[in-house]
Design a protein around this motif. Structure first.
Motif, mmCIF file in Angstrom:
data_model
loop_
_atom_site.group_PDB
_atom_site.id
_atom_site.type_symbol
_atom_site.label_atom_id
_atom_site.label_comp_id
_atom_site.label_asym_id
_atom_site.label_seq_id
_atom_site.Cartn_x
_atom_site.Cartn_y
_atom_site.Cartn_z
ATOM 1 N N PHE A 36 0.855 -1.189 0.000
ATOM 2 C CA PHE A 36 0.000 0.000 0.000
ATOM 3 C C PHE A 36 0.891 1.238 0.000
ATOM 4 O O PHE A 36 1.644 1.461 0.958
ATOM 5 N N VAL A 37 0.813 2.036 -1.056
ATOM 6 C CA VAL A 37 1.512 3.322 -1.114
ATOM 7 C C VAL A 37 0.600 4.363 -0.488
ATOM 8 O O VAL A 37 -0.504 4.615 -0.981
ATOM 9 N N LEU A 38 1.049 4.979 0.607
ATOM 10 C CA LEU A 38 0.230 5.950 1.325
ATOM 11 C C LEU A 38 0.627 7.365 0.915
ATOM 12 O O LEU A 38 1.705 7.850 1.273
ATOM 13 N N LEU A 39 -0.246 8.014 0.147
ATOM 14 C CA LEU A 39 -0.005 9.401 -0.233
ATOM 15 C C LEU A 39 -0.272 10.304 0.967
ATOM 16 O O LEU A 39 -1.035 9.959 1.869
ATOM 17 N N LEU A 71 4.054 1.680 2.276
ATOM 18 C CA LEU A 71 5.159 2.383 1.636
ATOM 19 C C LEU A 71 4.903 3.880 1.649
ATOM 20 O O LEU A 71 3.821 4.333 1.252
ATOM 21 N N GLY A 72 5.879 4.660 2.112
ATOM 22 C CA GLY A 72 5.822 6.110 2.005
ATOM 23 C C GLY A 72 6.483 6.545 0.716
ATOM 24 O O GLY A 72 7.402 5.884 0.224
ATOM 25 N N VAL A 73 6.027 7.651 0.166
ATOM 26 C CA VAL A 73 6.595 8.104 -1.111
ATOM 27 C C VAL A 73 8.020 8.600 -0.923
ATOM 28 O O VAL A 73 8.958 8.158 -1.599
ATOM 29 N N THR A 88 5.435 3.930 7.997
ATOM 30 C CA THR A 88 5.382 2.927 6.938
ATOM 31 C C THR A 88 6.532 1.938 7.083
ATOM 32 O O THR A 88 7.532 2.209 7.749
ATOM 33 N N ASN A 89 6.390 0.797 6.418
ATOM 34 C CA ASN A 89 7.434 -0.221 6.477
ATOM 35 C C ASN A 89 8.657 0.154 5.656
ATOM 36 O O ASN A 89 9.776 -0.272 5.965
ATOM 37 N N ALA A 90 8.443 0.932 4.615
ATOM 38 C CA ALA A 90 9.549 1.277 3.712
ATOM 39 C C ALA A 90 9.159 2.484 2.878
ATOM 40 O O ALA A 90 8.018 2.960 2.931
ATOM 41 N N THR A 91 10.108 2.992 2.116
ATOM 42 C CA THR A 91 9.847 4.052 1.141
ATOM 43 C C THR A 91 9.830 3.433 -0.248
ATOM 44 O O THR A 91 10.176 2.260 -0.425
ATOM 45 N N SER A 120 7.470 11.816 -9.715
ATOM 46 C CA SER A 120 8.336 11.018 -10.586
ATOM 47 C C SER A 120 8.712 9.677 -9.947
ATOM 48 O O SER A 120 8.769 8.654 -10.639
ATOM 49 N N LYS A 121 8.959 9.674 -8.632
ATOM 50 C CA LYS A 121 9.324 8.419 -7.965
ATOM 51 C C LYS A 121 8.181 7.407 -8.035
ATOM 52 O O LYS A 121 8.394 6.217 -8.309
#
Length: 346
Positions: A36-39, A71-73, A88-91, A120-121
């Motif tokens: 899950f990417v959390l914006l 996941l954080g951006v 978050t667990n990771a970026t 962009s990332k």
């Protein structure tokens, strides 16, 4: 030669209520992994609805079905729409190095105040995930990030109504849906918290089938308010589309667990013949009235056994069994272990 007792299987109506406690026929080689990417300013309610579905999936089966990571951006934290910060667990950078090969589904979680411009990332991450064949999903306006990556061109997409004008203007090739949920090949999108739950249930169904999905829904949707009358459906298997007579039988059985009624008494209470009652159960529940009644009672007993400190004798009596030995045999037939062993495992 000793008699070999054949294990009983629950009928489909009661199987979901007991699935967590049944021996697993087979376990997946590995759990499906969801990222899950959390914006920033993501909808916490929509995110937790999605994650709760996966956590509950693991609760209703004896083997773990899903794993998830957040996941954080740009950093290992994300601020939700409620002002609650989530670690978050990771970026995305760590995801590309450590997790990308192990993820099966990647979902972007948006919210009412999320930034809609391209990152962009995130675009690079989504393109790489698409090349690896991952299923990509968007919650609220998370699908906009997928559109920025060019991965929704000529494909249907759901999003929060507040973002429809933006999507139509910025992404003319995206087929914006007027529904809250869209499931397509390797793509999933939804408009908010309620549809996030449904989106994840649909994904669970694709991987593990209807029985698992039904078991999850029974837990998470037990307090869903019906449109007519505002009544809550709390009884497992109750379905407003079932005939009224069948629902009356099910309610009578549910109200008479400790002292079960005979089939003749049930039929007399509802005012139809026993044969008509049997036909109703077979047509709509694919089981007989006596089997459904027994499974209802054994399910009631399982709850008392594992949730109270009542003696096994009292549990048996409270569930309508005339003897402890009969109860123990029935329990073992269905759950594969004796009541004593089940309580010890608790």
């Amino acid at each position: 030669m000793a008699n070999i007792q054949k294990k009983r299987d629950f009928s489909s109506t009661m199987r979901s209520s007991n699935s967590q406690f049944l021996p697993s026929d087979h376990a997946p080689e590995r759990p499906v992994k969801v990222g899950f990417v959390l914006l920033e300013h993501f909808s916490l309610m929509a995110f937790t609805a999605a994650v709760d579905t996966l956590v509950t999936a693991n609760l209703v089966r004896t083997a773990p079905l899903f794993e998830h990571i957040t996941l954080g951006v740009d950093s290992r934290k994300a601020l939700s729409d409620l002002g609650i910060e989530i670690a978050t667990n990771a970026t995305l950078e760590h995801f590309a190095i450590e997790h990308r090969g192990s993820i099966d589904i990647l979902i972007v979680c948006g919210g009412f105040r999320c930034e809609l411009n391209q990152n962009s990332k995130l675009t690079e991450t989504l393109k790489a995930a698409d090349k690896l064949g991952l299923t990509l999903g968007g919650i609220w306006n998370g699908s906009i990030a997928i559109a920025h990556a060019g991965l929704l061109n000529d494909q249907p997409c759901a999003a929060h109504p507040d973002n429809h004008a933006f999507i139509r203007e910025q992404f003319p090739l995206v087929q914006l849906a007027d529904t809250a949920l869209v499931m397509a090949d390797k793509r999933a999108s939804c408009a908010g918290p309620v549809s996030a739950l449904q989106m994840m249930l649909t994904l669970v169904d694709q991987y593990y089938g209807e029985d698992t999905t039904r078991a999850i829904r029974e837990i998470l949707s037990c307090d869903q308010v019906a449109e007519s009358g505002g009544k809550m459906k709390l009884q497992a298997g109750d379905n407003p589309t079932h005939p009224e007579n069948l629902r009356s039988f099910m309610q009578l059985m549910n109200n008479n667990i400790e002292e079960p009624l005979t089939l003749e008494e049930l039929a007399a209470h509802v005012g139809i013949s026993r044969r008509q009652m049997e036909r109703l159960f077979q047509t709509h529940l694919e089981t007989s009235p006596s089997r459904y009644y027994l499974e209802l009672r054994i399910t009631h007993a399982r709850r008392l056994l594992l949730q109270t400190n009542e003696s096994i004798t009292n549990v048996a009596l409270a569930s309508g069994f005339v003897s402890t030995s009969h109860f123990s045999n029935c329990y073992k037939d269905y759950f594969g272990v004796s009541p004593t062993a089940a309580r010890a495992k608790k």
